[in-house]
Design an enzyme around this catalytic site. Structure first.
Site: not given
Length: 437
Positions: A85, A279, A295, A392
């Protein structure tokens, strides 16, 4: 393709690729070329990657970047981050630089306890089972001695084993609830091996006892570690006098601090916001977890369960202004390892751990938590000042340019134009189309 395939796992790698290409692509040769283009030219290294999982056909690349200038507990770190991202690494780096001149990040380990459970049913008297467990408990430790010996030498091992009555949730349901210290390993194999021995010991001892002499039954359902580790906790925080928050986009630090705290408070009470808020934290957390061969699915599951521990999903981070001091912090559960698994096999994972100066598992917990907090701070700073899309979309500009396979000349003209113009997908597409006319 509308038929099952038989014996796929027994095919060679070449045969698997041929089958995939011929079954699913109108141009099988092109598909095969794409697959082969992502193979490593070093055959031995490619074989290593092939053997990480089953039915491997190629490698899926994820960019590996680094975020420098992280001052953590008085020492500078450069943090490797594996993520696709755009803007995540840039945002983390910017937050790191910002806080490096304001005291840096402070990180502390609260606990490192991990959990495993043997789930079983028992149809008899609970008191009789409790007495049986109390007598059997020492044997659980002695029967696992061969498994725990090396871990004990490193200062870890089984901490405790408890019998838990869960019949209020399911009929006849009980647990052996065990806690572990696994030091620098994540400990999954160690914990599961201990649990399976507990289960074996339990079944064997039941047969040699009077626990089921009157027709009662005890059945072990499964033995497995838990990825919910609410007592394997790390805290990361930043703080400084409110007036020191001032910078280019923060001309009124008091107003910024108050708005920032309100933004966090919204995520504390509003689940729709909390999910996106968390998130953002996990953008930083997962990127470091991936780069260090840990993991991320286990970490994600455990962290989000922790965010819901009070009955409603809520923010993992918190902020306050007290006596003129701005403080921003988070506490998250992290079960990570720096030995075993991919950490000793994957060359890039080993390189990333080297960049981090070969941290212990607790040290890695601190680094991961700091990356999450930095990412969250960067997002909230943008949201409460300039807005998140400006930065962004500028980072996303390269992706749009690549999507349209712009030439070097076009790339230069596009980037020059959008230095002073708001970036949006439609605006970039329109500009490219006008260029090509």
């Amino acid at each position: 393709m509308n038929n099952a395939v038989a014996g796929f796992s027994k095919l060679s790698k070449k045969e698997k690729i041929n089958w995939i290409a011929n079954e699913y692509f109108s141009n099988p040769e092109e598909a095969q070329n794409i697959i082969r283009n992502y193979w490593n030219s070093d055959e031995k290294l490619q074989q290593l990657h092939d053997e990480f999982i089953e039915n491997t056909i190629t490698n899926l690349y994820i960019p590996l970047g680094v975020a420098p200038n992280f001052l953590i507990n008085g020492k500078y770190k450069t943090i490797p981050m594996a993520i696709e991202e755009s803007s995540v690494v840039a945002a983390a780096s910017k937050a790191a630089k910002y806080w490096s001149t304001r005291g840096g990040f402070k990180a502390t380990i609260i606990n490192t306890e991990k959990i495993g459970q043997v789930h079983f049913t028992y149809s008899g008297d609970a008191e009789k089972l409790t007495q049986f467990f109390d007598q059997l408990k020492p044997k659980f430790f002695s029967e696992t001695q061969s498994i725990t010996k090396n871990m004990q030498q490193r200062g870890g091992g089984i901490l405790d084993i408890k019998l838990k009555d869960k019949r209020s949730l399911l009929e006849n349901y009980y647990q052996l609830h065990a806690t572990f210290e696994t030091k620098d390993s994540m400990g999954a194999n160690f914990i599961n091996s201990c649990l399976e021995q507990f289960a074996s010991t339990l079944k064997e001892e039941v047969q040699n006892s009077d626990l089921c002499e009157n027709g009662e039954s005890l059945e072990v359902i499964m033995s497995i570690l838990s990825n919910y580790v609410p007592h394997c906790l790390v805290r990361a925080e930043v703080s400084c006098p409110v007036e020191e928050l001032a910078e280019k986009h923060i001309t009124n630090p008091q107003e910024f601090a108050e708005r920032f705290v309100q933004a966090v408070q919204i995520a504390e009470v509003e689940p729709f916001r909390a999910v996106t808020h968390n998130k953002g934290i996990m953008n930083g957390v997962d990127a470091v977890i991936l780069a260090t061969g840990n993991d991320f699915r286990a970490v994600e599951a455990g962290v989000h369960a922790y965010a819901s521990r009070n009955g409603q999903y809520a923010s993992l981070s918190h902020a306050k202004i007290e006596d003129g001091i701005f403080t921003f912090w988070l506490e998250i559960p992290l079960a990570v390892g720096t030995v075993g698994g991919l950490t000793s096999l994957h060359p890039l994972v080993k390189l990333c751990l080297e960049i981090l100066e070969k941290p212990s598992a607790p040290e890695l917990m601190q680094i991961v938590a700091v990356a999450g907090l930095a990412q969250n701070f960067a997002a909230l700073r943008s949201l409460t000042t300039t807005g998140i899309q400006e930065g962004h979309m500028k980072m996303h500009l390269n992706n749009i340019i690549n999507q349209f396979e712009a030439t070097d000349e076009e790339r230069h003209l596009i980037k020059t134009h959008f230095k002073k113009t708001a970036v949006s997908h439609s605006a970039v597409v329109e500009f490219i189309e006008n260029l090509r006319k």
